[in-house]
Write a protein that holds these residues in place. Structure first.
Motif, short mmCIF file in Angstrom:
data_model
loop_
_atom_site.label_atom_id
_atom_site.label_comp_id
_atom_site.label_asym_id
_atom_site.label_seq_id
_atom_site.Cartn_x
_atom_site.Cartn_y
_atom_site.Cartn_z
N VAL A 285 0.83 -1.20 0.00
CA VAL A 285 0.00 0.00 0.00
C VAL A 285 0.87 1.25 0.00
O VAL A 285 2.03 1.23 0.43
CB VAL A 285 -0.95 0.05 1.22
N SER A 286 0.31 2.34 -0.47
CA SER A 286 0.97 3.64 -0.36
C SER A 286 1.15 4.00 1.11
O SER A 286 0.31 3.69 1.94
CB SER A 286 0.14 4.73 -1.05
N SER A 287 2.24 4.68 1.41
CA SER A 287 2.48 5.11 2.79
C SER A 287 1.83 6.45 3.09
O SER A 287 1.89 6.93 4.21
CB SER A 287 3.98 5.17 3.07
N GLY A 288 1.21 7.06 2.09
CA GLY A 288 0.53 8.33 2.27
C GLY A 288 -0.07 8.79 0.96
O GLY A 288 -0.05 8.06 -0.03
N CYS A 289 -0.58 9.99 0.95
CA CYS A 289 -1.15 10.56 -0.28
C CYS A 289 -0.02 10.91 -1.24
O CYS A 289 0.92 11.60 -0.86
CB CYS A 289 -1.97 11.81 0.06
N PRO A 293 2.98 13.89 -11.24
CA PRO A 293 2.95 15.00 -12.21
C PRO A 293 1.60 15.11 -12.90
O PRO A 293 0.87 14.13 -13.03
CB PRO A 293 4.05 14.61 -13.22
N ALA A 294 1.29 16.33 -13.36
CA ALA A 294 0.04 16.63 -14.05
C ALA A 294 -1.15 16.53 -13.11
O ALA A 294 -2.24 16.14 -13.50
CB ALA A 294 -0.15 15.74 -15.26
N VAL A 295 -0.94 16.91 -11.85
CA VAL A 295 -2.01 17.12 -10.88
C VAL A 295 -2.79 15.84 -10.61
O VAL A 295 -4.01 15.82 -10.72
CB VAL A 295 -2.98 18.23 -11.35
N LEU A 296 -2.11 14.79 -10.26
CA LEU A 296 -2.75 13.55 -9.87
C LEU A 296 -2.44 13.28 -8.39
O LEU A 296 -1.28 13.20 -8.00
CB LEU A 296 -2.23 12.38 -10.71
N PHE A 297 -3.50 13.15 -7.60
CA PHE A 297 -3.36 12.78 -6.19
C PHE A 297 -4.01 11.41 -6.02
O PHE A 297 -5.17 11.23 -6.38
CB PHE A 297 -4.03 13.80 -5.29
N LEU A 298 -3.25 10.46 -5.47
CA LEU A 298 -3.80 9.11 -5.37
C LEU A 298 -3.12 8.29 -4.30
O LEU A 298 -2.05 8.65 -3.79
CB LEU A 298 -3.69 8.38 -6.71
N HIS A 317 -8.21 7.73 -6.65
CA HIS A 317 -7.87 9.09 -7.09
C HIS A 317 -8.68 10.12 -6.32
O HIS A 317 -9.84 9.90 -5.98
CB HIS A 317 -8.14 9.23 -8.59
N PHE A 318 -8.01 11.27 -6.09
CA PHE A 318 -8.60 12.34 -5.29
C PHE A 318 -8.37 13.68 -5.98
O PHE A 318 -7.49 13.81 -6.84
CB PHE A 318 -7.99 12.35 -3.89
N SER A 319 -9.14 14.67 -5.56
CA SER A 319 -8.98 16.00 -6.14
C SER A 319 -8.17 16.93 -5.26
O SER A 319 -7.94 18.08 -5.63
CB SER A 319 -10.37 16.63 -6.38
#
Length: 501
Positions: A285-289, A293-298, A317-319
């Motif tokens: 799993v990801s350790s955080g948010c 690049p190109a404004v992707l938060f996930l 995916h998040f905004s």
């Protein structure tokens, strides 16, 4: 830890444990999630962005970094209240940062401007370079740099301002930029400090066994373009691996003191790391948010099944940069080949991944409306999309509005490490900055994304939570995703890539 304090990837693991366990008692469940992420991820605490960023102080790498190329380096940046800065970049010939090649000394001035209109949570900045010097620590690095300078007209002009290459000495400082030699040398070598044009500072609490949590301050600077030829013109929209405050850094950190007390003539030689063989079995799993690049938060969740060499993954995916406002979730699955040691990136393993299945779940009204207005049968067949409802897009060979193509093949780069806390980390190849796909061996990554953390052992043959689970439906429509331009979803391991609608 209350689940409200955790990014959604770990919430999925924790809550899904109860959902699927109950379902498995009634029928054959595909996955028995266990809430094992919680002890394996002690740093999943709330973080706070500092706006405007406070840059003053010394910021250091916490280990050996890998940039596209590949380039292996450590960094130590000092910012002063007068807006002046001094940056040390230490380059190495090996992926463990034990064989120094050359060091750069960069001095200049940086001015914070305004909150970024492109990357939420970041601050835009201007910088001006006053002086750039280079010190060679190995004969091979000296010959490599002088050879690169002789390949271009700008480089030959630069060489005329410097002593003859045959007279260059190891350990001596040579100016690549100063009042006498403005910019030609930097251009010839492809050196920039555009990373200073995008800044984010955040604080988080690192839990300590048997003690009060420790404050950790992190400095995120702009990402480096994966194509060296584009770096002089590229303005960052994502981040590199963060630097940490020399006063407030995570513990334990064997490399931190060495990097903090180094200078351009005495580069740090990092302590040896335990080399881990690539064993993908398990849940990661990801350790955080994560900010791409190109404004992707996930956030990402993966399971690899070593015996069958199959894999499955979720991309949430998040905004927003805190990953609290979901926009859509994508599930994908496929197979991968047996790995072979990379000859280009020492310490890495090359694999080929195939994506054969994909499901999409819109999590807000904007994404749902976009999918409902798409061409018939271009994304999951005819029907009405609704918030929180998952639909299979395999039969339509993907989802055209989201740029998902099936089946799809990618040439990947992996490595595993163990951090000072004893956790197993999995590094997956960095996605191309231009949004293209590494669908040929020549386009295989040469650097890595933020690491994933192992949160469980070998998994059963499949790990998908039940379709239309209450967990997916509980998210409210928190919106925030822009209608245009809309960042499109990178598929598995970043497998379908960003384009603009």
């Amino acid at each position: 830890i209350p689940t409200a304090m955790l990014p959604s990837a770990c919430v999925l693991v924790l809550l899904g444990a109860h959902i699927v366990q109950a379902a498995g008692e009634a029928r054959d469940s595909r996955l028995h999630w266990e809430p094992r992420c919680q002890p394996a991820l002690p740093d999943r605490a709330a973080s706070t962005a500092i706006l405007p960023p406070h840059l003053s102080g010394l910021w250091i790498s916490t280990g050996c970094e890998v940039r596209p190329g590949p380039e292996f380096l450590t960094r130590a940046y000092t910012f002063y209240p007068s807006r002046l800065f001094r940056a040390h970049q230490f380059y190495y010939e090996d992926p463990f940062c034990r064989e120094p090649a050359h060091s750069l000394l960069v001095k200049g001035k940086v001015r914070l401007r305004r909150a970024s209109w492109v990357t939420r949570g970041a601050t835009e900045a201007d910088y001006h370079l006053h002086k750039v010097g280079i010190v060679f620590h190995s004969r091979r690095a000296l010959l490599d740099v002088t050879g690169r300078l002789n390949q271009t007209r700008a480089g030959r002009d630069c060489m005329r301002r410097l002593p003859p290459a045959r007279a260059w000495r190891l350990g001596a400082l040579y100016e690549l930029r100063s009042a006498r030699a403005p910019a030609d040398c930097l251009e010839a070598l492809g050196l920039t400090m555009h990373e200073l044009s995008l800044v984010r500072v955040q604080r988080r609490l690192q839990p300590q066994p048997g003690a009060a949590p420790r404050l950790v301050e992190e400095l995120y600077l702009g990402d480096i373009h994966t194509d060296p030829a584009q770096r002089r013109h590229y303005r960052p929209t994502g981040y590199q691996h963060p630097l940490q405050s020399a006063l407030h850094h995570a513990q334990p950190c064997p490399a931190c003191g060495l990097i903090a007390h180094s200078d351009v003539h005495h580069p740090p030689v990092l302590p040896p790391l335990l080399a881990l063989p690539l064993r993908l079995g398990g849940r990661w799993v990801s350790s955080g948010c994560e900010a791409h690049p190109a404004v992707l938060f996930l956030t990402r969740v993966f399971a690899f099944h070593g015996r069958s060499r199959s894999w499955e993954g979720y991309y949430h995916h998040f905004s927003d940069p805190a990953c609290r406002q979901p926009t859509f979730t994508m599930y994908a699955a496929g197979r991968y080949t047996r790995g072979t040691p990379s000859t280009r990136v020492r310490g890495g393993t090359e694999l080929v991944f195939e994506v054969t299945r994909a499901h999409v779940t819109p999590m807000d009204q904007v994404t749902t409306a976009m999918l409902n207005f798409s061409e018939p049968s271009s994304c999951g067949g005819p029907g009405v999309w609704s918030v929180g409802s998952e639909r299979d897009v395999t039969a339509t060979n993907g989802c055209l509005p989201l740029g998902i193509r099936l089946p799809h093949v990618e040439y990947e780069l992996f490595k595993m490490e163990q951090d000072p806390l004893g956790r197993s980390l999995l590094f997956i190849g960095q996605r191309p900055t231009d949004g293209s796909s590494p669908d040929t061996p020549e386009k295989r990554p040469t650097s890595y994304q933020a690491p994933l953390v192992l949160c469980g052992g070998e998994t059963p043959s499949s790990y998908r939570p039940p379709q239309h689970s209450p967990l997916l439906q509980k998210h409210s429509s928190t919106g925030g995703l822009r209608v245009a331009p809309l960042p499109l979803l990178p598929l598995v391991l970043g497998l379908a890539f960003l384009h603009w609608l």
